[in-house]
Scaffold this motif. Sequence first.
Motif, short mmCIF file in Angstrom:
data_model
loop_
_atom_site.label_atom_id
_atom_site.label_comp_id
_atom_site.label_asym_id
_atom_site.label_seq_id
_atom_site.Cartn_x
_atom_site.Cartn_y
_atom_site.Cartn_z
N VAL A 176 58.95 51.24 23.20
CA VAL A 176 58.73 49.84 22.83
C VAL A 176 58.02 49.19 24.00
N LEU A 177 56.81 48.68 23.76
CA LEU A 177 55.95 48.17 24.83
C LEU A 177 55.69 46.69 24.57
N LEU A 178 56.32 45.84 25.38
CA LEU A 178 56.30 44.40 25.18
C LEU A 178 55.30 43.74 26.12
N ALA A 179 54.31 43.04 25.56
CA ALA A 179 53.28 42.37 26.36
C ALA A 179 52.60 43.35 27.31
N LEU A 180 52.17 44.48 26.77
CA LEU A 180 51.49 45.52 27.54
C LEU A 180 50.03 45.14 27.76
N PRO A 181 49.57 45.04 29.02
CA PRO A 181 48.17 44.68 29.29
C PRO A 181 47.18 45.63 28.64
N GLY A 182 45.99 45.09 28.35
CA GLY A 182 44.96 45.86 27.68
C GLY A 182 43.96 46.50 28.63
N ARG A 183 42.72 46.60 28.17
CA ARG A 183 41.69 47.35 28.90
C ARG A 183 41.38 46.77 30.28
N GLY A 184 41.06 47.67 31.20
CA GLY A 184 40.69 47.25 32.55
C GLY A 184 39.30 46.66 32.64
N ASP A 185 38.47 46.87 31.63
CA ASP A 185 37.11 46.30 31.63
C ASP A 185 37.16 44.78 31.58
N ASP A 186 38.29 44.22 31.17
CA ASP A 186 38.38 42.79 30.93
C ASP A 186 39.22 42.06 31.98
N LEU A 187 39.38 42.67 33.17
CA LEU A 187 40.14 42.04 34.23
C LEU A 187 39.34 40.92 34.89
N THR A 188 40.04 39.93 35.41
CA THR A 188 39.39 38.92 36.24
C THR A 188 38.96 39.58 37.55
N PRO A 189 38.03 38.98 38.29
CA PRO A 189 37.63 39.57 39.57
C PRO A 189 38.81 39.78 40.52
N PHE A 190 39.75 38.85 40.55
CA PHE A 190 40.93 39.01 41.41
C PHE A 190 41.74 40.24 41.02
N ALA A 191 41.99 40.37 39.72
CA ALA A 191 42.80 41.51 39.26
C ALA A 191 42.07 42.83 39.52
N ALA A 192 40.76 42.84 39.27
CA ALA A 192 40.00 44.07 39.48
C ALA A 192 40.04 44.51 40.94
N GLU A 193 40.04 43.53 41.86
CA GLU A 193 40.05 43.87 43.28
C GLU A 193 41.43 44.26 43.78
N HIS A 194 42.45 43.52 43.34
CA HIS A 194 43.78 43.70 43.93
C HIS A 194 44.72 44.58 43.11
N LEU A 195 44.38 44.81 41.85
CA LEU A 195 45.27 45.60 40.98
C LEU A 195 44.47 46.73 40.32
N LYS A 199 43.76 49.73 34.99
CA LYS A 199 42.62 50.24 34.24
C LYS A 199 43.10 51.39 33.38
N PRO A 200 43.80 51.07 32.30
CA PRO A 200 44.43 52.13 31.51
C PRO A 200 43.47 52.80 30.55
N SER A 201 43.77 54.05 30.27
CA SER A 201 43.18 54.75 29.13
C SER A 201 44.32 55.05 28.17
N PHE A 202 44.15 54.58 26.92
CA PHE A 202 45.16 54.82 25.91
C PHE A 202 44.81 56.01 25.02
N ASP A 203 43.75 56.73 25.38
CA ASP A 203 43.25 57.83 24.54
C ASP A 203 44.29 58.93 24.32
N HIS A 204 45.19 59.10 25.29
CA HIS A 204 46.18 60.18 25.21
C HIS A 204 47.60 59.66 24.97
N MET A 205 47.72 58.37 24.65
CA MET A 205 49.05 57.80 24.40
C MET A 205 49.43 58.11 22.95
N THR A 206 49.84 59.35 22.74
CA THR A 206 50.05 59.85 21.38
C THR A 206 51.47 59.63 20.86
#
Length: 313
Positions: A176-195, A199-206
């Motif tokens: 059960v995944l509650l408020a799970l963040p989405g794609r890393g392509d859509d991060l703010t500049p701050f998040a991209a630099e510090h976090l 940058k998840p890939s859900f391709d193998h989340m089977t």
Amino acid sequence: MSNSPTANTQKFANTPTTVVSAKPVVLSAPDRGEDLQVRVSAPATGSDLPIIVFSHGFGWSMNGYAPLADFWAARGFVVVQPTHLDSRTLGLPADDPRTPRIWRFRVEDLKRVLDELDQLEASVPGLKGRLDRRRIAVAGHSWGAQTASTLLGARVLGSDGVPGEDLSDPRVKAGVLLALPGRGDDLTPFAAEHLPFMKPSFDHMTAPALIVAGDHDQSALSTRGPDWFTDPYFLSPGSKSLLTLFDAEHSLGGIPGYEVAETTDESPERVALIQQLTWAYLRSALYPEDTSWQAASSALEEDPQPLGKLQSK
């Protein structure tokens, strides 16, 4: 009384049982720099109990998320809540050398719990011999949902865009995944630099999972709107369900705790819906013959004033 899944479901759904909780249960973790503190909550009665390992959101601890942990434990689950290194209770300084790897320590915390079930079982009075280790789920909120998702098969993309190490765990059957963040392509500049781990890939989340998103959850870490939190459903393969909650913000009505300051959208009714649906989902995911999820889904569908909507694939 019969120990069949159906009998247990009816018993726990209709009559919540007394919960026994032990904390802190301390697991040795020499490679972590700090032993792992865990809370274990379990129904006082029943055998062959399924297990939920819960990963808290940023800054929280084993003491948080009582609305979920209490509900699940009173209805037949053993709930294990580790305190991750980012917890405010530990006061780790921002310049601590472990900080860049906290996301990995979080994953290792969940795996350590699974490795040490014998010790956890022995630490709670009356629990020994009552766990069903074939039926294990993970759950989490926000950063905790990302932590839990890695055990279901999600991976972190490297700077080259290649998925990193597979950290999934075959012992875990559903999530059960509650408020799970989405794609890393859509991060703010701050998040991209510090976090950079965001940058998840859900391709193998089977593995089967219920993803819960609020349609008013506007993250300060994303350049997108609340639909960012639906990415894990649309971008992952396999059996998934998505619960979209109307007017819900990041605390989803108050799941981190009763009357906590960070809840901006307090709604006991919404929390009650999440309690019922997450419990029903995991019952049916771990016991395929169990009809709890079908019943709960139908009830939401037939509600003339629903608090959310469900879709499945």
